[in-house]
Each structure stands twice: as C-alpha cells, then as structure tokens.
Design an enzyme around this catalytic site. Structure first.
Site, PDB file in Angstrom:
ATOM      1  N   VAL A   1       0.194   2.839   8.043  1.00 39.44           N
ATOM      2  CA  VAL A   1       0.651   1.669   8.804  1.00 39.44           C
ATOM      3  C   VAL A   1      -0.512   0.705   9.007  1.00 39.44           C
ATOM      4  O   VAL A   1      -1.621   0.923   8.512  1.00 39.44           O
ATOM      5  CB  VAL A   1       1.296   2.086  10.154  1.00 39.44           C
ATOM      6  CG1 VAL A   1       2.488   3.009   9.910  1.00 39.44           C
ATOM      7  CG2 VAL A   1       0.292   2.746  11.087  1.00 39.44           C
ATOM      8  N   VAL A   2      -0.266  -0.346   9.755  1.00 41.74           N
ATOM      9  CA  VAL A   2      -1.256  -1.404   9.963  1.00 41.74           C
ATOM     10  C   VAL A   2      -2.576  -0.845  10.513  1.00 41.74           C
ATOM     11  O   VAL A   2      -2.587   0.133  11.256  1.00 41.74           O
ATOM     12  CB  VAL A   2      -0.660  -2.486  10.907  1.00 41.74           C
ATOM     13  CG1 VAL A   2      -0.371  -1.912  12.287  1.00 41.74           C
ATOM     14  CG2 VAL A   2      -1.549  -3.694  11.010  1.00 41.74           C
ATOM     15  N   GLU A   3      -3.710  -1.471  10.131  1.00 42.01           N
ATOM     16  CA  GLU A   3      -5.050  -0.984  10.494  1.00 42.01           C
ATOM     17  C   GLU A   3      -5.359  -1.329  11.952  1.00 42.01           C
ATOM     18  O   GLU A   3      -6.200  -2.182  12.262  1.00 42.01           O
ATOM     19  CB  GLU A   3      -6.088  -1.600   9.538  1.00 42.01           C
ATOM     20  CG  GLU A   3      -7.492  -1.045   9.673  1.00 42.01           C
ATOM     21  CD  GLU A   3      -7.685   0.351   9.081  1.00 42.01           C
ATOM     22  OE1 GLU A   3      -8.829   0.816   9.092  1.00 42.01           O
ATOM     23  OE2 GLU A   3      -6.711   0.980   8.617  1.00 42.01           O
TER      24      GLU A   3
ATOM     25  N   HIS B   1      -8.233   8.086   2.320  1.00 41.34           N
ATOM     26  CA  HIS B   1      -8.422   6.649   2.109  1.00 41.34           C
ATOM     27  C   HIS B   1      -8.220   6.284   0.645  1.00 41.34           C
ATOM     28  O   HIS B   1      -9.067   6.564  -0.193  1.00 41.34           O
ATOM     29  CB  HIS B   1      -9.826   6.246   2.599  1.00 41.34           C
ATOM     30  CG  HIS B   1     -10.138   4.796   2.409  1.00 41.34           C
ATOM     31  ND1 HIS B   1     -11.422   4.324   2.261  1.00 41.34           N
ATOM     32  CD2 HIS B   1      -9.334   3.701   2.340  1.00 41.34           C
ATOM     33  CE1 HIS B   1     -11.386   3.011   2.108  1.00 41.34           C
ATOM     34  NE2 HIS B   1     -10.133   2.614   2.150  1.00 41.34           N
TER      35      HIS B   1
ATOM     36  N   SER C   1      -8.997   2.628   6.624  1.00 40.79           N
ATOM     37  CA  SER C   1     -10.172   2.257   5.831  1.00 40.79           C
ATOM     38  C   SER C   1     -11.445   2.216   6.665  1.00 40.79           C
ATOM     39  O   SER C   1     -12.542   2.257   6.111  1.00 40.79           O
ATOM     40  CB  SER C   1      -9.951   0.905   5.150  1.00 40.79           C
ATOM     41  OG  SER C   1      -9.550  -0.063   6.084  1.00 40.79           O
TER      42      SER C   1
ATOM     43  N   ASP D   1       9.595   3.476   7.089  1.00 41.89           N
ATOM     44  CA  ASP D   1       9.091   2.284   7.767  1.00 41.89           C
ATOM     45  C   ASP D   1      10.116   1.875   8.820  1.00 41.89           C
ATOM     46  O   ASP D   1      11.297   2.228   8.718  1.00 41.89           O
ATOM     47  CB  ASP D   1       8.857   1.148   6.763  1.00 41.89           C
ATOM     48  CG  ASP D   1       7.848   0.121   7.271  1.00 41.89           C
ATOM     49  OD1 ASP D   1       6.710   0.102   6.764  1.00 41.89           O
ATOM     50  OD2 ASP D   1       8.189  -0.651   8.190  1.00 41.89           O
TER      51      ASP D   1
ATOM     52  N   TYR E   1     -16.402   4.556  -8.638  1.00 43.57           N
ATOM     53  CA  TYR E   1     -14.942   4.619  -8.665  1.00 43.57           C
ATOM     54  C   TYR E   1     -14.275   3.829  -7.539  1.00 43.57           C
ATOM     55  O   TYR E   1     -13.140   3.383  -7.690  1.00 43.57           O
ATOM     56  CB  TYR E   1     -14.475   6.082  -8.590  1.00 43.57           C
ATOM     57  CG  TYR E   1     -14.674   6.867  -9.870  1.00 43.57           C
ATOM     58  CD1 TYR E   1     -14.890   6.236 -11.085  1.00 43.57           C
ATOM     59  CD2 TYR E   1     -14.627   8.257  -9.865  1.00 43.57           C
ATOM     60  CE1 TYR E   1     -15.063   6.962 -12.255  1.00 43.57           C
ATOM     61  CE2 TYR E   1     -14.790   8.992 -11.033  1.00 43.57           C
ATOM     62  CZ  TYR E   1     -15.010   8.337 -12.224  1.00 43.57           C
ATOM     63  OH  TYR E   1     -15.171   9.055 -13.388  1.00 43.57           O
TER      64      TYR E   1
ATOM     65  N   MET F   1       0.833  -1.204   0.000  1.00 44.92           N
ATOM     66  CA  MET F   1       0.000   0.000   0.000  1.00 44.92           C
ATOM     67  C   MET F   1       0.871   1.259   0.000  1.00 44.92           C
ATOM     68  O   MET F   1       0.677   2.163  -0.809  1.00 44.92           O
ATOM     69  CB  MET F   1      -0.932  -0.011   1.216  1.00 44.92           C
ATOM     70  CG  MET F   1      -2.105   0.914   1.084  1.00 44.92           C
ATOM     71  SD  MET F   1      -3.235   0.314  -0.187  1.00 44.92           S
ATOM     72  CE  MET F   1      -4.454   1.598  -0.186  1.00 44.92           C
TER      73      MET F   1
END
Length: 729
Positions: free
Chosen positions: A400-402, A450, A429, A343, A660, A324
């Site tokens: 970063v991670v959700e 997003h 998200s 990172d 979209y 991503m």
C-alpha cells in the site's frame, strides 16, 4: 580404456572409432586448466593409435561443456601477461591437434556447449546436436573474447556476419538456429544423438562424406572479397560501438581482431586472437565483469542456503493494487504462484489487473506464451475488495501507500485474519521494518520484501530482516522471491535498508552540486557518458518521481540526521513545490512528451533554469572529475558504512544489490570492486579534498584502516597450483 583422467575418458568403440567422453566429478563439465591439459594427454595417446579411423566427442552430463571454469579466471588474469600468453599458446596447440587428427572427428552435443565448450566442438569436422542444445560464445559479456580459437574458426565456418553477431553480442543459439547458420550438421532426438553421430562418422570413414573438405575452410583465410569485408566489418564496428560503447572494449576488440585475421590462415589468425585476448584479460573491465558473474553465483548460493528445505508458497497475496501491486501479482502468477490481489478501491484493482494483462500481452506478442497460457496465468490473479480467501495465502506482501500509519494499520488488520504460520512482508522502500513490526502480535513472522520498479524488469528483491524476524520467515520469503525469478539479497533493518540508504547520499551530492552552480544537464551527461550510469541523477529523479523522492528524502533525513538532514532548500524541493513530479506528470528537471510508441521522450525545459536560480549559485562549469567525485563519494562512503554496520553481510552482496537494484555500471563491478580497482589509499586521498562539503564526505574509519594497510575488500585471487604448459612425450 585408452586414457582416463578425473574429467575425461578415452576408449574404443567399433570399426576403429575412439570415443572421448567428458565426465567431470561435479554436475557439469567445465573446460578448466586441468581438463585442457588432460585433453592434450588424451590426444597424445590417440596420435599413437595406428588403427584409429575416427573420433567421437560426447558428454556424460546433461550438458556438453558449459564453458571454461570462471572461478579460475581471476587467478589466470593475475598471471604475468607473458605466462597467460604462453598458456593460451599451449591450449591452442591442443585444439589444433584435435583439429589436425588424420581421421574424421565429430562432436555429439547435448545441452550447453558454451565458451570453451563451443570452441572445442569447432575443432571437430562435424557436429550433431540434440534439440535442447545451446551453442555460443559468451566471452564478451565477461569483458574478454574467445581465446581457444573461437574468433578464428567460427567466422570461417559460418561466414563473418553470423559469427560476428554471436561473438560481439556474447550470444548463444538454439540447435535449430545453429543448423540454419551451419554451426551444426544435424539435429536429432537426444536418444538418437550418439547413433546419428556414429552414422555420420562411418559415412566419412567410408568416403561418402568429405571430412577434409569440411575441415579445410577453418585452416584458410576468410573467404570475403575486399568490398564485402569493408561493408561487413564497418557495419559491425558501428553497431558494437552503439550498443556496447567505450566502457566495454571486448566486443569491438573481437570484431577488429576477426577483421585483422581475415586475410590469414589458422596459425597467424590464432596469434592475433591471443595477442588481443591477453590485454583484455588484464583489464579492469574484465575483472569487474568476471567479478559480477562470480558474485551472482555467490548471492544465488546464499539464497539456496537460506531457503534450504523450504518450498515456495502455493498461494500468495498482495495488499494494494495499482502499478506496483499489479507488477508483483503478474510476476508471481507468471512464475506459477497464484495470487490474491486486494485493494479497497475498485479503480486500483482495475489498474493492477490492466498492468498484469499489459505485461502478459507483451509476452504474447514476443511469442513467449500463447493465448491459452495468457488466459490461464491471468486467471490465477484474483482481484478482490475484501479479504475473501486470504487465509489460503502462505505469504502476503503488503504494497500500500508509503505511509507508516497506513501500512501499520493494514498489516495489523490482516494479521487477525490469517494463521499463525502465515508470513507477512512489506514492500516498503524506506520505512524501518522494526517500526512497522510494532503493530503486529507476531513480529517474528514479518520482514521487508522490497521490489524495485518496474517489478518485471528489475532482478533484485531486498529481503529486510527486522530485529524479531525469524529465520523461518526469511527462508519463506527468499524461496518466494527465487520462485518469482528474482535475486533476493537479505539485509538488516535500517531506514532505507541498503539500496535507498546509499542512493540518497548520491542524490544529496547532486543537490549540493546544483546548489553550487553546476548545470544539472552537465551532471547527467558526465554521470552517464563518463561514469557509466544508465541515467544521470536528474533524469533518475524524474523517472522515480520527484514527489516519491522528496518524501523518501525526508524519511532518510529523520533516520540519519547527522548526514542526511539539510538546512537549505535544494533542487528537489523546488521541483516538488512547483509540482514538477517528473515523467508521471510530464515535467520535472526535463519536459516529457510521448514518442510514436507512447513512451516518454525527454526534452530540455528552459523554465527549469529560472526555478533553480532560486536555490543555486550562478551557473559555472565543473570538471568531469569534480562531478564524479562529488556525487559518488557520498554513495561510496555510505555503502562502506553499511558493510561496517552489518546492514549487508559481504562486499559481494553489496555490489550485486547496487548492480541489480540501481543499475550501477557493471564495468565498475560495484562499489567494493571499484574501490579495489582504484585502491583504498587513492580513494581516501581523493575524498580528503572534499571533506569541507560536510558529513557525507567523511570517510568511514574502516575504509581509512584499509587504506593505511593497503588492503582490499575482495581477496586477491590465489595463483593456480599448476598451469601446465608442458606436453607429455
């Protein structure tokens, strides 16, 4: 001056040559109903000039004519079929009279000559273009077909194969390709365009060029022997059905019309074109596709307003690499915004850089960039394990991670290292922006951004406004998204924002169907083949990742417990518990193996039926209508709630986000266009039959009110003040 109107002028040049100049008040020329009528009036004047020896058509704008005025389309399509038919006959008579002038004619084409603009130049004897010109007939992309003689003249000028390729695909081609296929007679530098056109015209006047021979094929039947015709049109129809399918009737109608008209001269062929055009114009598909075009213009206009006076950042940063982060970095660098990619893990940085390099390699293979440009773009992505240079970034995207705790910690940490004007955005998200903003000292500088996966392909970026987000922050992020070549849509904050908030009720409807004994394969087939989604819900879950969906489902259940919480294990739970995460590990609802190109190939896996038997009734057959209703009603209701709650600002923005961001079938136009098409009262009546299934199936009060008053979400297109069909004497 021989003739002048608001959009065109007609005057004399030397040697009996008249010049017709398209020069509308705005930035571009459009072939609207008024301009068509004005062209007819100018031709009346020309026809009376005994000294006329030739005619040059040109544009005073940067483009020749960009096409018909699409803002008029819905009004035109709302006219009774006989009135639209009458107007097309009137318009075609004007183009016929241009083609039938007793002198040679030429069009000097700069920039775009699309749709009606292309059909206008087809009526001239010769065409000369500048190198940047693009010529084509995009009508089938709007659910219609050429209506000003394009389907008649183009095949007779180019031959059936080349013409069918342009018309059925709605293509436009560059000048050098137009020269190859015979659509233009010469390509010359822009500054020499008019001189070159006049030179050709004078040669025709002097008898050195046979202008009547150039005109003749367009008036006669198509030159194809029966064997060639059978082969050409059979192949074309097969390819169109394969690409467009049954939901998009315009391309096939165009091919069949050209085939039927092949044996006729111009007059009869034009009758067939008009007879095909009118029903297409009245179709739901045309209204939906034209609606999407207009909504796209509206959404892009909103983005311009929101970012007015604000430049895209000169330096950006992405926190979190991987697929991503690498995708975001690639898109930023490709569009000219250098990016720092940070990172904590060297492996993730390598993955991110490899993703960017892989995507650039694809551009290189397609000839879009050369090796030097690829190297230069890649050099503008700076991978780093620390925050070196982060203070230079004007916009920083956290990817970063959700996980809310991890995201909050990363955002709080970076905020201490940047200036007071720097904008922070989270690529979450589902996690509410206000929740993440609590960790920040300057929440006014923070919003959601997003992106959708894969970043390089998906056009939408949801910009999420938190309670404390400033207009300045929104402007900066909208400007950045626009610079990246994306379509930004601003939504207000809530769990899942707009797109994921409305997706999960759809997936919940799928889960309930499987629970009640539906075969997930049948559901996928119906939702793809009948409703028109690019992939059915089970396949979509496999592509998104069942672990990702399982986590997001839990977040949505906390956010909207009254509708999205469930008291039973469903198909997603079973897949997750059995570590069937979808394409990422080769097994989900389907099994995946690699094809020869290394892409995942979907196959049935009999083990899945045994696993799902734990949470499902015995398999039973559901009707297509039941499957569509049970999956779509929860989504439609949630979309309407988002409008009623102010999460989205307008039906246009909601529909474009669905098309979209989720691939909502364009021929439906989005949820609001779909509701207007079937009628709110009909929808409510249908939804009533499913209310026993729970809260997701309860119709929102605003939609009930619309149904009671028979109202629509989009305004009814106003009638055109005057669709003139009378020719002055």
């Amino acid at each position: 001056m021989l003739y002048q109107s608001e959009t065109l002028q007609l005057h004399w040049l030397e040697n009996g040559i008249a010049e017709l100049v398209f020069d509308a008040p705005g930035s571009v020329n459009k072939l609207d109903t008024q301009t068509v009528a004005n062209l007819g009036e100018a031709l009346v004047v020309l026809e009376k000039q005994s000294e006329l020896k030739g005619l040059l058509l040109r544009s005073a704008k940067a483009a020749f004519i960009v096409g018909a005025d699409i803002t008029e389309f819905l009004s035109l399509f709302n006219e009774p079929p006989e009135k639209l038919h009458q107007w097309l006959v009137f318009a075609n008579d004007i183009f016929n009279r241009l083609e039938d002038l007793p002198v040679p004619t030429i069009a000097a084409i700069n920039g775009y000559a699309l749709g009606g603009g292309c059909e206008c130049i087809l009526a001239t004897d010769f065409r000369v273009a500048s190198p940047e010109a693009r010529i084509g007939l995009p009508e089938t992309k709007l659910g219609i077909m050429p209506g000003f003689g394009g389907s008649v003249r183009l095949p007779r000028l180019l031959g059936a194969d080349s013409a069918l390729e342009i018309i059925a695909a709605g293509k436009d081609i560059i000048a050098k390709d137009a020269l190859k296929v015979g659509l233009v007679d010469a390509v010359v530098a822009p500054e020499k365009l008019v001189d070159a056109a006049l030179s050709i015209l004078n040669q025709a006047i002097d008898g050195k060029l046979d202008w009547q021979a150039a005109r003749r094929p367009k008036l006669e039947p198509l030159k194809l022997n029966p064997t060639e015709a059978a082969m050409c049109f059979t192949i074309a129809k097969g390819m169109v059905m394969q690409v467009a399918g049954k939901h998009y009737p315009a391309p096939l109608t165009a091919v069949k019309t050209i085939e039927a008209a092949a044996k006729f001269g111009r007059a009869e062929a034009l009758i067939l074109e008009t007879n095909s055009f009118v029903p297409l114009a009245g179709s739901n598909e045309a209204r939906a596709l034209v609606g999407i075009f207009l909504n796209d213009q509206y959404v892009k206009g909103q983005a311009k307003k929101l970012s007015k006076g604000v430049s895209a950042p000169k330096q950006a940063a992405v926190l979190g690499a991987g697929i991503m982060g690498g995708g975001i970095a690639y898109q930023s660098a490709l569009k000219g915004v250098p990016v720092i990619m940070k990172d904590i893990n060297d492996k993730s940085l390598t993955l991110g850089m490899n993703e960017a390099a892989k995507l650039l390699n694809k551009q290189l293979e397609r000839g879009k960039i050369d090796g030097l440009k690829m190297a230069n773009i890649l050099a503008t992505i700076q991978p780093t394990l620390d925050y070196a240079g982060i203070e230079r970034a004007q916009v920083i995207v956290e990817a970063v991670v959700e996980n809310p705790k991890v995201k909050a910690a990363v955002l709080a940490e970076v905020e201490t290292l940047i200036g007071e004007e720097t904008v922070l955005a989270s690529n979450t998200s589902t996690i509410p922006i206000d929740q993440l903003a609590k960790s920040l000292k300057r929440p006014e500088n923070f919003c959601g951004m997003h992106f959708f996966n894969p970043v390089h392909r998906m056009p939408l970026v949801e910009i999420i406004r938190g309670t404390k987000t400033s207009d300045k922050t929104i402007a900066a992020v909208v400007a950045y998204a626009t610079q990246m070549g994306k379509t930004p849509i601003v939504v207000n904050d809530c769990p899942g924002f707009f797109v994921n908030r409305v997706l999960f009720p759809y997936l919940a409807g799928f889960g309930m169907l499987v629970r009640d004994g539906a075969d997930f394969r049948q559901i996928d087939k119906v939702m793809e083949k009948q409703f028109g989604w690019p992939m059915g819900p089970a396949y979509l879950l496999d592509v998104v990742g069942i672990d990702t969906a399982h986590h997001a489902q839990a977040v949505m259940a906390v956010g909207f417990p009254e509708r999205m919480n469930k008291d039973y294990r469903d198909a997603v739970d079973v897949m997750f518990d059995n570590q069937r995460f979808g394409q990422k590990n080769g097994q989900g609802f389907y099994r995946y193996t690699q094809d020869t190109k290394g892409k995942p190939r979907k196959e049935n896996d009999e083990q899945v039926d045994a696993l799902l038997a734990q949470v499902s009734q015995p398999l039973q057959k559901f009707s297509d209508d039941d499957i569509i209703a049970r999956t779509m009603i929860p989504m439609i209701n949630e979309v309407v709630r988002c409008l009623e709650e102010g999460i989205i600002a307008s039906p246009a923005e909601g529909d474009m986000a669905l098309v979209y961001g989720l691939g909502f079938p364009p021929f439906h136009g989005g949820v609001f266009r779909y509701l207007d098409t079937i009628g709110s009262a009909n929808y409510v009546e249908m939804a009533q039959r499913y209310t026993h299934l729970g809260a997701l199936y309860q119709v929102p009060p605003g939609l009930r009110a619309k149904a009671e008053h028979n109202e629509s979400y989009y305004p009814v297109a106003a009638a055109l003040l005057d669709v003139s069909i009378s020719q002055p004497a």
